[in-house]
Design a protein around this motif. Structure first.
Motif, mmCIF file in Angstrom:
data_model
loop_
_atom_site.group_PDB
_atom_site.id
_atom_site.type_symbol
_atom_site.label_atom_id
_atom_site.label_comp_id
_atom_site.label_asym_id
_atom_site.label_seq_id
_atom_site.Cartn_x
_atom_site.Cartn_y
_atom_site.Cartn_z
ATOM 1 N N GLN A 135 0.832 -1.204 0.000
ATOM 2 C CA GLN A 135 0.000 0.000 0.000
ATOM 3 C C GLN A 135 0.868 1.256 0.000
ATOM 4 O O GLN A 135 0.592 2.222 -0.719
ATOM 5 C CB GLN A 135 -0.920 -0.018 1.226
ATOM 6 N N GLN A 136 1.935 1.255 0.787
ATOM 7 C CA GLN A 136 2.850 2.396 0.786
ATOM 8 C C GLN A 136 3.508 2.568 -0.579
ATOM 9 O O GLN A 136 3.653 3.697 -1.072
ATOM 10 C CB GLN A 136 3.913 2.201 1.866
ATOM 11 N N ASN A 137 3.882 1.443 -1.216
ATOM 12 C CA ASN A 137 4.479 1.533 -2.548
ATOM 13 C C ASN A 137 3.488 2.092 -3.563
ATOM 14 O O ASN A 137 3.866 2.869 -4.449
ATOM 15 C CB ASN A 137 4.968 0.156 -2.994
ATOM 16 N N GLN A 138 2.197 1.665 -3.432
ATOM 17 C CA GLN A 138 1.183 2.182 -4.341
ATOM 18 C C GLN A 138 1.006 3.682 -4.162
ATOM 19 O O GLN A 138 0.898 4.431 -5.146
ATOM 20 C CB GLN A 138 -0.148 1.446 -4.090
ATOM 21 N N GLN A 139 0.989 4.123 -2.917
ATOM 22 C CA GLN A 139 0.873 5.560 -2.669
ATOM 23 C C GLN A 139 2.088 6.310 -3.200
ATOM 24 O O GLN A 139 1.963 7.404 -3.765
ATOM 25 C CB GLN A 139 0.710 5.805 -1.164
ATOM 26 N N LEU A 140 3.257 5.707 -3.038
ATOM 27 C CA LEU A 140 4.478 6.335 -3.542
ATOM 28 C C LEU A 140 4.451 6.443 -5.066
ATOM 29 O O LEU A 140 4.828 7.479 -5.641
ATOM 30 C CB LEU A 140 5.686 5.533 -3.084
ATOM 31 N N LEU A 141 3.982 5.354 -5.729
ATOM 32 C CA LEU A 141 3.893 5.402 -7.187
ATOM 33 C C LEU A 141 2.888 6.442 -7.658
ATOM 34 O O LEU A 141 3.116 7.133 -8.660
ATOM 35 C CB LEU A 141 3.513 4.003 -7.716
ATOM 36 N N SER A 142 1.748 6.538 -6.953
ATOM 37 C CA SER A 142 0.747 7.552 -7.321
ATOM 38 C C SER A 142 1.327 8.950 -7.156
ATOM 39 O O SER A 142 1.122 9.835 -8.003
ATOM 40 C CB SER A 142 -0.504 7.384 -6.450
ATOM 41 N N SER A 143 2.066 9.159 -6.068
ATOM 42 C CA SER A 143 2.697 10.459 -5.845
ATOM 43 C C SER A 143 3.726 10.760 -6.930
ATOM 44 O O SER A 143 3.811 11.884 -7.444
ATOM 45 C CB SER A 143 3.348 10.486 -4.466
ATOM 46 N N MET A 144 4.508 9.733 -7.302
ATOM 47 C CA MET A 144 5.487 9.929 -8.366
ATOM 48 C C MET A 144 4.812 10.223 -9.689
ATOM 49 O O MET A 144 5.312 11.034 -10.493
ATOM 50 C CB MET A 144 6.371 8.681 -8.491
ATOM 51 N N ASP A 145 3.670 9.579 -9.942
ATOM 52 C CA ASP A 145 2.944 9.832 -11.179
ATOM 53 C C ASP A 145 2.435 11.275 -11.224
ATOM 54 O O ASP A 145 2.516 11.945 -12.263
ATOM 55 C CB ASP A 145 1.775 8.843 -11.295
ATOM 56 N N ARG A 146 1.919 11.763 -10.090
ATOM 57 C CA ARG A 146 1.453 13.153 -10.048
ATOM 58 C C ARG A 146 2.624 14.112 -10.276
ATOM 59 O O ARG A 146 2.505 15.097 -11.014
ATOM 60 C CB ARG A 146 0.795 13.438 -8.702
ATOM 61 N N ARG A 147 3.748 13.808 -9.644
ATOM 62 C CA ARG A 147 4.908 14.675 -9.855
ATOM 63 C C ARG A 147 5.395 14.638 -11.297
ATOM 64 O O ARG A 147 5.834 15.660 -11.841
ATOM 65 C CB ARG A 147 6.035 14.262 -8.903
ATOM 66 N N SER A 148 5.292 13.465 -11.925
ATOM 67 C CA SER A 148 5.703 13.367 -13.326
ATOM 68 C C SER A 148 4.815 14.220 -14.218
ATOM 69 O O SER A 148 5.303 14.895 -15.150
ATOM 70 C CB SER A 148 5.661 11.910 -13.771
ATOM 71 N N ARG A 149 3.501 14.181 -13.952
ATOM 72 C CA ARG A 149 2.592 15.006 -14.764
ATOM 73 C C ARG A 149 2.875 16.495 -14.559
ATOM 74 O O ARG A 149 2.856 17.283 -15.515
ATOM 75 C CB ARG A 149 1.143 14.679 -14.397
ATOM 76 N N ILE A 150 3.142 16.878 -13.332
ATOM 77 C CA ILE A 150 3.462 18.283 -13.062
ATOM 78 C C ILE A 150 4.748 18.678 -13.778
ATOM 79 O O ILE A 150 4.850 19.762 -14.384
ATOM 80 C CB ILE A 150 3.574 18.517 -11.544
ATOM 81 N N LEU A 202 5.914 17.333 -16.454
ATOM 82 C CA LEU A 202 5.634 17.423 -17.885
ATOM 83 C C LEU A 202 4.991 18.760 -18.246
ATOM 84 O O LEU A 202 5.358 19.398 -19.261
ATOM 85 C CB LEU A 202 4.736 16.252 -18.303
ATOM 86 N N MET A 203 4.015 19.201 -17.421
ATOM 87 C CA MET A 203 3.372 20.488 -17.670
ATOM 88 C C MET A 203 4.394 21.626 -17.557
ATOM 89 O O MET A 203 4.399 22.563 -18.384
ATOM 90 C CB MET A 203 2.232 20.703 -16.683
ATOM 91 N N MET A 204 5.236 21.554 -16.557
ATOM 92 C CA MET A 204 6.274 22.571 -16.422
ATOM 93 C C MET A 204 7.228 22.541 -17.612
ATOM 94 O O MET A 204 7.688 23.589 -18.095
ATOM 95 C CB MET A 204 7.045 22.344 -15.123
ATOM 96 N N GLN A 205 7.502 21.317 -18.096
ATOM 97 C CA GLN A 205 8.388 21.212 -19.255
ATOM 98 C C GLN A 205 7.778 21.874 -20.477
ATOM 99 O O GLN A 205 8.471 22.580 -21.228
ATOM 100 C CB GLN A 205 8.679 19.737 -19.530
ATOM 101 N N HIS A 206 6.457 21.655 -20.676
ATOM 102 C CA HIS A 206 5.784 22.298 -21.811
ATOM 103 C C HIS A 206 5.817 23.810 -21.670
ATOM 104 O O HIS A 206 6.015 24.543 -22.662
ATOM 105 C CB HIS A 206 4.350 21.795 -21.923
ATOM 106 N N THR A 207 5.594 24.263 -20.437
ATOM 107 C CA THR A 207 5.642 25.725 -20.217
ATOM 108 C C THR A 207 7.028 26.280 -20.513
ATOM 109 O O THR A 207 7.178 27.326 -21.161
ATOM 110 C CB THR A 207 5.251 26.034 -18.766
#
Length: 433
Positions: free
Chosen positions: A341-356, A358-363
């Motif tokens: 469960q902790q790993n799943q939460q960590l992966l979800s957090s990493m996924d959110r950071r990756s999307r952010i 990516l958006m910053m990269q586009h900007t």
């Protein structure tokens, strides 16, 4: 023929411990000693001293079954897994001697038996009386020989002999058995005496586990209650101090394994010795004598419950070990689920950071296009001014204005192509391992 190298040993094994041939009357003393391998070697050296004292040749070979015959005195030593037995047979009996006035130890030199290496478990005298041509000993005389202790008696081998025993220690520190020979040959008498000595020896060896079973029983009860409490904590829906609970389980498992290491062999040996006792009792083929308990009845009534107590303690210990293993598995499963469960939460957090990211990269890419276009247009402005100063009639402002969209589009297009190229490189890269 291709002969197996152990073939001769396999044949010799059946004859390695032959039955003794004992005439009547005779006095026999049987001693069983718990000993280590070093003590067995010391016993062999001690036995060689006895040969010297009797003036007989010394036997250098330490055999599993060794017999020494010196006329009216015989000695037999047998090595077993965890103990050795000594059988002393004395045939030099005065006519007026009572049953246990003379024993198998009488011919031994003073102090030899006391210095024998090992711990004595069984030690008893056997008085073999001859009643083939005369009358068998009267019951009052038998009771007097056993110091008025309660007797166990039977007529084994279809009534060809009579056996009396008390299965208690007497004033000399030895147990006592009496065998009255009615119509048995020396070979039959030797086999009967051997069975009786084995019954008494194996009985005592089987009972060695009883004090251990009694001492460990309260500990098993406390451990059982402790395990039930830990299991209940896992079953309750609430916060559980998992590190503390896991430490308790590890401590409990270590204690149980320590007990198993100390008790498993002893309990297994008790089971094996009890089976040997039952086999020897069946071979006696006893009949009852004047209302006394037979040896089989006495052993069944007293020995079997003690052996079952040891078996129950062993089974309880094994059951407790299995339960601790199951609770430990449950605990590990719970910990693994928490980690997942902790790993799943960590992966979800990493996924959110990756999307952010990516958006910053586009900007950043958009800002980069503007910045690069600005610097390029500035360079082109210098070029246009140089061309105008050279005498070429151009409209510098118009040329600069027209170059703005062209430069911006060109920079944006180059940035996109570089971006797509990196994506294609990442897709073509194979995973390692």
């Amino acid at each position: 023929m291709n002969i197996h190298p152990l073939r001769s040993h396999l044949y010799d094994e059946l004859h390695s411990r032959p039955f003794q041939v004992i005439p009547s009357p005779a006095r026999v003393t049987h001693i069983a000693l718990l000993c280590s391998e070093a003590e067995k070697q010391a016993q062999h050296e001690h036995l060689q001293q006895l040969h010297g004292l009797f003036g007989c040749p010394v036997n250098q070979q330490d055999l599993n079954c060794y017999e020494y015959d010196c006329g009216d005195f015989r000695l037999r030593r047998e090595k077993h897994t965890e103990f050795t037995t000594y059988t002393f047979i004395n045939l030099d009996i005065p006519a007026d001697a009572d049953a246990f006035d003379v024993t198998g130890l009488t011919p031994l030199p003073q102090g030899w038996i006391e210095s024998l290496p090992g711990e004595v478990v069984a030690a008893f005298h056997v008085s073999i009386e001859d009643a083939r041509e005369g009358e068998e000993p009267a019951l009052p005389a038998v009771k007097a020989a056993f110091e008025e202790m309660r007797l166990v008696g039977s007529s084994p081998q279809g009534g060809d002999a009579q056996v009396w025993a008390s299965f208690q220690l007497h004033s000399d520190g030895f147990g006592r058995l009496m065998v009255v020979n009615k119509q048995m040959s020396d070979s039959q008498l030797g086999r009967l005496t051997q069975r009786l000595m084995e019954i008494e020896t194996y009985r005592l060896m089987a009972l060695l586990a009883l004090p251990l079973a009694r001492s460990v029983s309260p500990e098993l009860g406390r451990m059982d209650a402790r395990l039930a409490k830990l299991t209940q904590q896992l079953a309750d829906k609430g916060e559980v101090d998992e590190p503390s609970l896991l430490a308790d389980l590890i401590d409990m498992a270590a204690s149980i394994e320590s007990w198993r290491a100390r008790l498993t062999f002893r309990f297994s040996a008790t089971k094996a010795y009890h089976a040997l006792v039952l086999t020897r009792l069946e071979e006696l083929r006893e009949n009852e004598v004047s209302g006394h308990l037979t040896i089989t009845e006495f052993m069944t009534r007293r020995l079997t419950p003690a052996v079952r107590t040891c078996q129950a303690s062993g089974e309880r210990l094994e059951d407790l070990s299995r339960r601790v293993d199951r609770v430990s598995d449950m605990m590990r499963t719970r910990v693994e689920l928490g980690i997942q469960q902790q790993n799943q939460q960590l992966l979800s957090s990493m996924d959110r950071r990756s999307r952010i990211q990516l958006m910053m990269q586009h900007t950043v890419e958009g800002l980069s296009v503007v910045a690069i276009s600005y610097y390029l247009i500035g360079l082109l402005k210098y070029v246009f001014e140089a061309v105008y100063d050279a005498g070429i009639p151009i409209d510098k402002s118009l040329a600069t204005g027209v170059s703005v969209p062209v430069v911006a589009f060109s920079v944006w297009l180059a940035t996109r192509r570089i971006h797509h190229r990196f994506i294609q490189m990442a897709r073509k890269e194979k995973p390692q391992g």
